[in-house]
Design a protein around this motif. Structure first.
Motif, PDB file in Angstrom:
ATOM      1  N   GLU A  25      -0.078  -4.561   9.595  1.00 15.63           N
ATOM      2  CA  GLU A  25       0.678  -4.129   8.413  1.00 15.63           C
ATOM      3  C   GLU A  25       2.002  -3.524   8.836  1.00 15.63           C
ATOM      4  O   GLU A  25       2.108  -2.810   9.820  1.00 15.63           O
ATOM      5  N   GLN A  26       3.006  -3.833   8.056  1.00 16.70           N
ATOM      6  CA  GLN A  26       4.338  -3.299   8.330  1.00 16.70           C
ATOM      7  C   GLN A  26       4.483  -1.972   7.615  1.00 16.70           C
ATOM      8  O   GLN A  26       4.069  -1.821   6.469  1.00 16.70           O
ATOM      9  N   LEU A  27       5.080  -1.032   8.285  1.00 13.01           N
ATOM     10  CA  LEU A  27       5.140   0.328   7.746  1.00 13.01           C
ATOM     11  C   LEU A  27       6.546   0.687   7.291  1.00 13.01           C
ATOM     12  O   LEU A  27       7.527   0.387   7.970  1.00 13.01           O
ATOM     13  N   VAL A  28       6.584   1.305   6.155  1.00 12.12           N
ATOM     14  CA  VAL A  28       7.829   1.932   5.690  1.00 12.12           C
ATOM     15  C   VAL A  28       7.534   3.433   5.538  1.00 12.12           C
ATOM     16  O   VAL A  28       6.626   3.811   4.792  1.00 12.12           O
ATOM     17  N   PHE A  29       8.273   4.215   6.243  1.00 13.41           N
ATOM     18  CA  PHE A  29       7.998   5.649   6.210  1.00 13.41           C
ATOM     19  C   PHE A  29       8.880   6.338   5.190  1.00 13.41           C
ATOM     20  O   PHE A  29      10.063   6.052   5.091  1.00 13.41           O
ATOM     21  N   ILE A  30       8.270   7.169   4.426  1.00 12.04           N
ATOM     22  CA  ILE A  30       9.065   8.059   3.575  1.00 12.04           C
ATOM     23  C   ILE A  30       8.719   9.507   3.922  1.00 12.04           C
ATOM     24  O   ILE A  30       7.619   9.789   4.386  1.00 12.04           O
ATOM     25  N   THR A  31       9.697  10.377   3.759  1.00 15.25           N
ATOM     26  CA  THR A  31       9.390  11.760   4.115  1.00 15.25           C
ATOM     27  C   THR A  31      10.212  12.744   3.274  1.00 15.25           C
ATOM     28  O   THR A  31      11.361  12.460   2.923  1.00 15.25           O
ATOM     29  N   GLY A  32       9.623  13.854   3.001  1.00 18.18           N
ATOM     30  CA  GLY A  32      10.347  14.905   2.277  1.00 18.18           C
ATOM     31  C   GLY A  32      11.214  15.728   3.233  1.00 18.18           C
ATOM     32  O   GLY A  32      12.145  16.412   2.868  1.00 18.18           O
ATOM     33  N   TYR A  33      10.880  15.661   4.452  1.00 16.15           N
ATOM     34  CA  TYR A  33      11.599  16.481   5.422  1.00 16.15           C
ATOM     35  C   TYR A  33      11.639  15.704   6.707  1.00 16.15           C
ATOM     36  O   TYR A  33      10.650  15.551   7.394  1.00 16.15           O
ATOM     37  N   GLY A  34      12.721  15.145   6.991  1.00 11.56           N
ATOM     38  CA  GLY A  34      12.784  14.314   8.177  1.00 11.56           C
ATOM     39  C   GLY A  34      13.852  14.759   9.111  1.00 11.56           C
ATOM     40  O   GLY A  34      14.844  15.368   8.711  1.00 11.56           O
ATOM     41  N   ASN A  35      13.624  14.525  10.372  1.00 11.73           N
ATOM     42  CA  ASN A  35      14.698  14.778  11.306  1.00 11.73           C
ATOM     43  C   ASN A  35      14.831  13.580  12.223  1.00 11.73           C
ATOM     44  O   ASN A  35      14.010  12.662  12.223  1.00 11.73           O
ATOM     45  N   ILE A  36      15.868  13.560  12.975  1.00 14.07           N
ATOM     46  CA  ILE A  36      16.221  12.389  13.774  1.00 14.07           C
ATOM     47  C   ILE A  36      15.170  12.044  14.814  1.00 14.07           C
ATOM     48  O   ILE A  36      14.802  10.873  14.955  1.00 14.07           O
ATOM     49  N   PRO A  37      14.687  12.974  15.535  1.00 18.37           N
ATOM     50  CA  PRO A  37      13.663  12.596  16.535  1.00 18.37           C
ATOM     51  C   PRO A  37      12.458  11.880  15.905  1.00 18.37           C
ATOM     52  O   PRO A  37      11.971  10.892  16.419  1.00 18.37           O
ATOM     53  N   MET A  38      12.056  12.375  14.722  1.00 20.53           N
ATOM     54  CA  MET A  38      10.921  11.776  14.035  1.00 20.53           C
ATOM     55  C   MET A  38      11.232  10.323  13.661  1.00 20.53           C
ATOM     56  O   MET A  38      10.448   9.403  13.879  1.00 20.53           O
ATOM     57  N   CYS A  39      12.425  10.207  13.119  1.00 21.74           N
ATOM     58  CA  CYS A  39      12.858   8.862  12.698  1.00 21.74           C
ATOM     59  C   CYS A  39      12.881   7.917  13.873  1.00 21.74           C
ATOM     60  O   CYS A  39      12.349   6.810  13.817  1.00 21.74           O
ATOM     61  N   ALA A  40      13.490   8.378  14.962  1.00 19.23           N
ATOM     62  CA  ALA A  40      13.606   7.526  16.137  1.00 19.23           C
ATOM     63  C   ALA A  40      12.233   7.122  16.643  1.00 19.23           C
ATOM     64  O   ALA A  40      11.999   5.956  17.007  1.00 19.23           O
ATOM     65  N   GLN A  41      11.346   8.113  16.612  1.00 16.78           N
ATOM     66  CA  GLN A  41      10.000   7.855  17.133  1.00 16.78           C
ATOM     67  C   GLN A  41       9.291   6.752  16.349  1.00 16.78           C
ATOM     68  O   GLN A  41       8.740   5.812  16.914  1.00 16.78           O
ATOM     69  N   VAL A  42       9.341   6.895  15.048  1.00 13.11           N
ATOM     70  CA  VAL A  42       8.596   5.895  14.251  1.00 13.11           C
ATOM     71  C   VAL A  42       9.264   4.529  14.313  1.00 13.11           C
ATOM     72  O   VAL A  42       8.598   3.497  14.312  1.00 13.11           O
ATOM     73  N   ALA A  83       1.076  -7.623   4.191  1.00 13.41           N
ATOM     74  CA  ALA A  83       0.892  -6.276   3.629  1.00 13.41           C
ATOM     75  C   ALA A  83       1.983  -5.334   4.125  1.00 13.41           C
ATOM     76  O   ALA A  83       2.472  -5.457   5.248  1.00 13.41           O
ATOM     77  N   CYS A  84       2.331  -4.474   3.256  1.00 14.84           N
ATOM     78  CA  CYS A  84       3.316  -3.438   3.640  1.00 14.84           C
ATOM     79  C   CYS A  84       2.735  -2.102   3.255  1.00 14.84           C
ATOM     80  O   CYS A  84       2.125  -1.976   2.208  1.00 14.84           O
ATOM     81  N   VAL A  85       2.930  -1.162   4.091  1.00 16.15           N
ATOM     82  CA  VAL A  85       2.400   0.180   3.780  1.00 16.15           C
ATOM     83  C   VAL A  85       3.569   1.159   3.680  1.00 16.15           C
ATOM     84  O   VAL A  85       4.361   1.300   4.631  1.00 16.15           O
ATOM     85  N   ILE A  86       3.660   1.766   2.487  1.00 15.09           N
ATOM     86  CA  ILE A  86       4.629   2.873   2.366  1.00 15.09           C
ATOM     87  C   ILE A  86       3.864   4.161   2.623  1.00 15.09           C
ATOM     88  O   ILE A  86       2.930   4.489   1.905  1.00 15.09           O
ATOM     89  N   VAL A  87       4.283   4.857   3.692  1.00 15.18           N
ATOM     90  CA  VAL A  87       3.464   6.012   4.090  1.00 15.18           C
ATOM     91  C   VAL A  87       4.352   7.259   4.252  1.00 15.18           C
ATOM     92  O   VAL A  87       5.479   7.177   4.768  1.00 15.18           O
ATOM     93  N   PHE A 100       0.853  -1.206   0.000  1.00 10.15           N
ATOM     94  CA  PHE A 100       0.000   0.000   0.000  1.00 10.15           C
ATOM     95  C   PHE A 100       0.872   1.232   0.000  1.00 10.15           C
ATOM     96  O   PHE A 100       1.928   1.253   0.637  1.00 10.15           O
ATOM     97  N   VAL A 101       0.453   2.238  -0.719  1.00 12.94           N
ATOM     98  CA  VAL A 101       1.166   3.531  -0.713  1.00 12.94           C
ATOM     99  C   VAL A 101       0.211   4.615  -0.256  1.00 12.94           C
ATOM    100  O   VAL A 101      -0.874   4.771  -0.810  1.00 12.94           O
ATOM    101  N   ILE A 102       0.617   5.306   0.775  1.00 13.89           N
ATOM    102  CA  ILE A 102      -0.181   6.463   1.219  1.00 13.89           C
ATOM    103  C   ILE A 102       0.707   7.716   1.105  1.00 13.89           C
ATOM    104  O   ILE A 102       1.686   7.867   1.841  1.00 13.89           O
ATOM    105  N   PHE A 134      -3.178   5.328  -1.971  1.00 10.38           N
ATOM    106  CA  PHE A 134      -4.219   6.092  -1.262  1.00 10.38           C
ATOM    107  C   PHE A 134      -3.739   7.506  -1.088  1.00 10.38           C
ATOM    108  O   PHE A 134      -2.555   7.763  -0.870  1.00 10.38           O
ATOM    109  N   LYS A 135      -4.653   8.400  -1.166  1.00  8.86           N
ATOM    110  CA  LYS A 135      -4.300   9.821  -1.027  1.00  8.86           C
ATOM    111  C   LYS A 135      -4.089  10.224   0.425  1.00  8.86           C
ATOM    112  O   LYS A 135      -3.294  11.090   0.732  1.00  8.86           O
ATOM    113  N   SER A 136      -4.851   9.503   1.289  1.00 10.76           N
ATOM    114  CA  SER A 136      -4.703   9.877   2.690  1.00 10.76           C
ATOM    115  C   SER A 136      -4.848   8.649   3.560  1.00 10.76           C
ATOM    116  O   SER A 136      -5.346   7.606   3.121  1.00 10.76           O
ATOM    117  N   ALA A 137      -4.381   8.775   4.765  1.00 12.26           N
ATOM    118  CA  ALA A 137      -4.461   7.662   5.725  1.00 12.26           C
ATOM    119  C   ALA A 137      -5.904   7.271   6.001  1.00 12.26           C
ATOM    120  O   ALA A 137      -6.216   6.082   6.166  1.00 12.26           O
TER     121      ALA A 137
END
Lengths: 213, 1054
Positions: free
Chosen positions: A78-95, A51-55, A9-11, A35-38
């Motif tokens: 579902e297993q999540l793979v996060f992609i982001t246009g603007y990421g920082n370390i705290p966000m990464c660590a959190q997810v 299932a894998c979700v790229i979100v 899945f791609v969100i 999907f356009k949105s969660a």
């Protein structure tokens, strides 16, 4: 385990990204849904297979992190793979701490993404299998009588029959009888197997009072 | 020390002094000229010493030696003078100078070779003449012809000096630039050359003035009146006129004693010998015998020598005595006259006794008188005593018959052969004679003769001396016609007249009576007159005094009257009046004065009034008063006087001299007024003016005033200095305008003209170009003032130099722009989330699409359409990415975009899109509410974006603490009715705290931990530079709202 078909899945709110990802996944012979949105995704009934979700993290409305929380809340697998246009370390660590498979900043290397997807799907499969086993074990555990359940719990802590009897306030013989019966029901032949079984079932160990040994 | 030595010594001293001074100067300046002068001065000293020796010489040898040695210093002097002129003037023909020296050099040689020297061939004797009362030695010598050499050298020297000075003067004259320097220098040579010339000329004269020799030939001995009277008079006059230029020698024939022919011959021989050594320049025989002698032996003794016959009767000389080299001064005795004289004063004379001697001359005269008296023989009996001895004569005159008269003609030697002195004889006769005596010469008056028309004895001697001087000076004797000295006016001895009872009526008219014993009246005339006049004066005085007294009484009466009137007026006037007497002490103060000072008249009189004068003013007060008083001039002075209440008031005191009725100075009178107020006002005014000037200068204010009537601009010194105008002098409006920067000139002209036409005030800013090229900004404010006819008369203005401010403004704007740019850059940084996101999306798309395309191709089943779609998507994404970059570049650009008419709504939308990702990041909801009328503003689009972005980012930050669901930022645009549009950004955050609200637009104020604090300050400056304003407020319902208002620009009609 039944080998259901894998689904990716791609969100992402950005159309370019969606289109690109769908093509990329197709080129890797993955089936995908975008999907356009969660919220749109959550409205869909869960997929019965791995299932894998790229979100994307940054999204209007429910963003990626909230989405992850929502999934956890619903015990979705579902297993999540996060992609982001603007990421920082705290966000990464959190997810990551919350159980994401990976966190990829855009623009990501296609090969990396595909690897993550594969990894995620594997994990999903694994998880499903684990879940199935657990369900089975649970079913079996449900066949136990309450007394048998208690005995099982105590036995798994390593107590001797006599101790169990002392703990429960029954004779040792009774304990032996219960033990035999539950082991039979559960299909295990040794304490070690029992312990494994219980672990598979995900039954938490009991709260022990002071061991009077 | 006698005079001569004294004078010479002084001269020497003077020379020494000059020499020493020139020595010092010469050594200090190292100019040879001065040293030459020293040498010259030393030479002069040498000459003076030599002359002193010559003067004091007692013998001929001494004189001659002194003379010789004197020539040496003369040579040195000449050489030194030549060198001096040459060196000092730096001109002068060298050959001439050399010639001078050469000629002079010859003189000592000749001096030594031909004794006694250059000047004199031979010095025969030393005669002494009187000079300054002392006897000095003067040579009696024959002048040598070598003298000419000396004179030639002197002449050459003179020429040399004149030539040198003319050359120097000519050299100095046409040089105008150096005329001052040379002016003195040109004068100097003139002085020096003039003095040198004078020196030379005097030496010429001195050299040229050699003594003239006069030989006086006496007829009789040394004392033989009347002849010696003549000769004494002659000699005295001659010496008086010629001083020591005349060398007088005398020889006496003594015909009284020696009349024998062989004696004459001996005398001739003697004179011949004398004449060999000493040739006279003039021969003066005195008396008949001498004249005859000289006439007779002229050809032997005095050939070609002028002869002056003196004191004799012309008839004694034959016609051959006279030629062109002779002249005559004497008398023509009229014999008849003597008899007539006697008969006139004593008409009843019966007998005349004639006293005369027996020398040949006397015999001649006896005969002449006999002949002359012939006509009178019928009246008078002439008794001739010429054949008696003197003693016999004396006896005879004792007992003359009545009505007798004695007449003495000449008496040189009596019949007995005894030499007589006529004057003595006369006196002796007078002593014993019983009749009055008469004689011939005026010199005999007082010796006993009665008197008459007598012949002058001294006068013809003096006349002769005059003639002699002229002849000696070179006149030819023939140019002097023979001079007959007539008898003088009748004169009588008063004593004799009385003695012989001669009636004065018989005296001829015009007679002078001498030797009169004065009468009592005549004797005591002075005393009598004195006594009488004393009495008269006394009487007059008494009368005068009485009259005066009467008048004074009357005057006093009127004076008292007038005084009373004066007092009344003086006390009635408010002015303070005082009077002082001739001794400067005050005599009167009027009532107001006394009331003012609160003192009594006694206290103030004299100098008591000075007690009230302030100590600081007293000195000046007295000084002004006394000076004016002494000069009898009016005065005005101000000083502080103590009032009766103790306060010191400024008094202006005017005093004038007053005179009494006779016009005599009587003292001063003055009036005073209290001018404290005026002075204070004046002082205050001056102070305030001074303060203003100081303030103006301190603030660099220039105050100016333009008089429209005569187009003259007056400005304070500071402004004049600023503009480079001179401190005084007329400055016109055009002068001022010409200094205004060309681009501002017309504008200023218009402004001022407009102000003058409308009578308004004006102010403007303009640039001045100062004389040194520097440009300064001035702010001027002026107003127009009108004269009484309502026409504009003056423009007054103040100008301030605002260059500093302008520069600061420019700099500030620059800084702001820089800062604006920097914050834009910073803002980009803050928006990095958005930027990164905006870029990454398309990039990710591109990457995915490209990879997918590759995989499709690798897989083998190529769906071309798929590929085509894929590539299309890739380019679209690429375009998107570059659009983002373009926007960023636009924000970062330092140069300002020009202001343009922009649609505010479009800007808002663009910004909203730009910050979309950031809104997501902050989980903020961004809403817009835009005015439908699409307001347009004249603005810089980038700067407007900057403003909105800043405000929105701040709004995002403000919503950080609040729950996601309430995170909203609203942007609205609204067009107001008054031509402005209001844009607002509203958040639902915590709002603005009190302290923040005051300071939030300040620079470097931030509530963010990592903020610059410049954002809002820049925002405000941008808004305000567009002519708008910005404000912030807390809103009901939570949060803050930032509004900024901009003026709209009218829409272009579509």
């Amino acid at each position: 385990m039944t080998s259901q078909s894998q689904l990716v899945f791609v969100i992402d709110d950005d159309e370019s990204v969606r289109k690109g990802l769908k093509r990329l996944l197709r080129s890797a012979n993955y089936e995908s849904e975008v999907f356009k949105s969660a919220s749109d995704f959550l409205a869909r009934p869960p997929h019965p297979g791995p299932a894998c979700v790229i979100v994307d993290v940054q999204m209007p409305g429910v963003n990626g992190i909230d989405f992850q929380k929502a999934l956890i809340q619903r015990r979705r697998e579902e297993q999540l793979v996060f992609i982001t246009g603007y990421g920082n370390i705290p966000m990464c660590a959190q997810v990551m701490k919350a159980g994401a498979v990976d966190f990829l900043p855009k623009p990501f290397k296609s090969r990396e993404l595909l690897k993550c997807v594969e990894h995620a799907l594997d994990r999903s499969t694994e998880q499903r299998r684990g879940a199935a086993e657990r369900n089975e074990a649970r079913r079996l555990l449900d066949l136990l009588t309450p007394r048998e359940f208690e005995v099982m719990q105590l036995v798994t802590t390593g107590m001797l029959n006599k101790q169990v009897g002392g703990e429960l306030g029954v004779a040792e013989k009774t304990v032996k009888v219960h033990r035999g019966r539950l082991m039979q029901k559960l299909g295990v032949t040794s304490v070690a197997e029992l312990v494994h079984f219980v672990q598979r079932a995900g039954v938490p160990p009991p709260v022990r009072s002071e061991t009077k040994v | 020390m006698d005079w001569v030595t004294a004078v010479w010594a002084m001269l020497i001293g003077g020379c020494v002094a000059m020499a020493l001074s020139h020595l010092f100067v010469g050594m200090w300046q190292r100019r040879g000229a001065h040293l030459c002068f020293v040498v010259a001065a030393a030479a002069v000293i040498g000459i003076a010493v030599g002359e002193l020796f010559m003067i004091r010489a007692t013998s001929v040898e001494q004189f001659a030696r002194a003379q010789q040695w004197t020539h040496l210093p003369i040579l040195i002097l000449v050489v030194a003078l030549v060198a001096f002129v040459r060196l000092y003037f730096r001109t002068g023909r060298v050959w001439l100078g050399v010639a001078v020296c050469a000629v002079r050099f010859v003189s000592p040689i000749i001096n030594l070779a031909f004794p006694p020297g250059l000047n004199f061939h031979e010095i025969t004797a030393l005669s002494h003449i009187h000079f300054l009362g002392e006897t000095v030695s003067v040579p009696v010598a024959v002048i040598s012809s070598w003298t000419l050499l000396g004179e030639l050298s002197s002449l050459l020297l003179l020429v040399f000096v004149i030539n040198a000075s003319i050359r120097l003067w000519r050299r100095a004259r046409p040089n105008d630039r150096g005329i001052h320097r040379f002016g003195n220098a040109a004068r100097l040579p003139l002085c020096v050359s003039a003095s040198v010339c004078l020196l030379l000329l005097t030496s010429f004269c001195a050299a040229g003035a050699e003594s003239k020799r006069v030989l006086v030939v006496h007829s009789f001995g040394t004392v033989a009146p009347p002849f010696t009277t003549h000769s004494t008079a002659f000699e005295a006059e001659l010496v008086k006129r010629m001083g020591n230029r005349v060398d007088l020698d005398e020889v006496s024939l003594d015909m009284a004693r020696y009349a024998a022919p062989d004696m004459q011959e001996a005398l001739v021989d003697y004179l011949e010998k004398r004449g060999a050594n000493w040739k006279p320049d003039l021969v003066v025989p005195i008396g008949g015998p001498a004249g005859i002698f000289v006439a007779k032996f002229r050809h032997r003794l005095f050939l070609n020598i002028p002869v002056l016959y003196c004191s004799l009767d012309r008839r004694l000389l034959g016609p051959d005595a006279f030629d062109e080299n002779t002249t005559f001064v004497g008398a023509n005795y009229e014999v008849r006259g003597f008899a007539e004289d006697i008969l006139q004063i004593a008409p009843d004379t019966k007998n005349i006794a004639i006293v005369i001697g027996a020398t040949p001359l006397e015999q001649y005269w006896t005969e002449a008188f006999r002949k002359g008296f012939e006509p009178f023989t019928d009246r008078v009996n002439f008794i001739w005593l010429n054949d008696l001895s003197f003693d016999q004569m004396l006896e005879r005159v004792k007992a003359l018959p009545p009505h007798s008269f004695i007449f003495l003609i000449l008496f040189l030697r009596d019949a007995a052969g005894v030499t007589q002195n006529a004057d003595e004889a006369l006196q002796r006769l007078h002593a014993v004679a019983n009749a009055p005596i008469n004689s011939i010469f005026t010199s005999q008056m007082g010796l006993g003769i009665v008197g008459g028309r007598l012949y002058p004895s001294t006068e013809d001697g003096m006349r002769a001396a005059e003639t002699a001087v002229r002849i000696l000076n070179g006149a030819s004797p023939s140019s002097f016609p023979p001079r007959i000295v007539p008898p003088s006016s009748p004169r009588y001895d008063g004593r004799e007249l009385r003695r012989w009872k001669i009636d004065e009526r018989y005296l001829p008219p015009g007679s002078a009576i001498l030797f009169q014993t004065p009468t009592v009246w005549q004797q005591y005339r002075g005393w009598i007159i004195a006594a009488l006049s004393v009495c008269v004066v006394q009487a007059v005085l008494i009368a005068g005094l009485v009259a005066n007294l009467i008048r004074r009484r009357r005057a006093e009466g009127s004076l008292v009257e007038s005084e009373r009137r004066f007092h009344v007026m003086a006390d009635a006037t408010p002015v303070l009046i005082w009077m002082s007497g001739v001794n400067k002490l005050c005599t009167f103060f009027n009532k107001p004065w006394l009331e003012f000072t609160g003192r009594s008249m006694e206290q103030e009189l004299g100098n008591g009034w000075a007690d009230g004068v302030h100590a600081d003013d007293l000195q000046k007060c007295f000084k002004t008063y006394t000076e004016a008083f002494d000069a009898r001039q009016p005065f005005v002075m101000q000083y502080r006087l103590r009032r009766n209440d103790g306060e010191y008031r400024w008094i202006s005191d005017e005093g004038v001299a007053r005179y009494n009725a006779q016009g005599k100075f009587a003292g001063y009178i003055g009036s005073c007024v209290d001018v404290t107020e005026l002075i204070n006002k004046d002082a205050a005014l001056r102070e305030s003016e001074e303060r203003m000037r100081l303030a103006a200068d301190a603030a660099n204010l220039g105050i100016w005033e333009w008089d429209l009537g005569n187009d003259e601009v007056w400005a304070t010194n500071a402004r004049r200095a600023l503009l480079g105008w001179p401190a005084s002098g007329k400055v016109t409006f055009e002068d001022f305008i010409s200094q205004v920067h060309p681009s501002d000139r017309n504008r200023i002209r218009e402004i001022i003209d407009c102000a003058i036409d409308e009578g308004k005030d004006f102010d403007s800013e303009y640039r001045l170009v100062l004389p040194d090229g520097i440009v300064r900004w001035m702010a001027t404010r002026g107003s127009v003032h009108f004269d009484k006819d309502g026409r504009p008369a003056r423009v007054l203005g103040i100008s301030i130099d605002i260059t500093a401010r302008k520069e600061a403004e420019t700099e500030a704007k620059q800084r702001r722009d820089e800062l604006s740019h920097l914050t834009r850059v910073a803002l980009i940084g803050e928006m990095s989330a958005s930027i990164a996101h905006e870029l990454n999306q398309p990039l990710a798309g591109i990457a995915s699409n490209a990879r997918a395309g590759q995989r499709f191709i690798d897989r083998g089943n190529i769906d071309l359409q798929e590929i085509r779609d894929l590539l299309t998507d890739i380019s679209a994404d690429a375009r998107r990415a570059s659009e983002v970059m373009r926007q960023i570049r636009g924000m970062i650009r330092k140069e300002q975009t020009p202001r343009q008419r922009i649609n505010l709504n479009d800007i808002v939308m663009k910004v909203v899109h730009m910050v979309g990702p950031d809104a997501l990041l902050h989980s903020c909801d961004l809403k817009t509410s835009l005015d439908e009328r699409s307001p347009t503003v004249e603005a810089d689009p980038i700067q407007m974006q900057q403003v909105l972005v800043n405000l929105i980012m701040n709004a995002f930050d403000a919503t950080r603490e609040i729950p996601v669901s309430s995170r909203k930022v609203e942007i609205t645009t609204e067009q107001n009715g008054d031509g402005t549009v209001c844009t607002s950004v509203r958040d639902y955050g915590a709002g603005i705290s009190g302290e923040t609200s005051e300071r939030m637009f300040e620079q470097f104020f931030t509530t963010k931990t990592e903020g610059l604090g410049m954002g809002l300050a820049i925002v405000r400056s941008i808004v305000e530079s567009h002519g708008g304003k910005i404000e912030a407020e807390n809103v009901e319902g939570g949060g803050a709202r930032f509004n900024f208002i901009l003026p709209t620009s009218p829409e272009i009609p579509k």
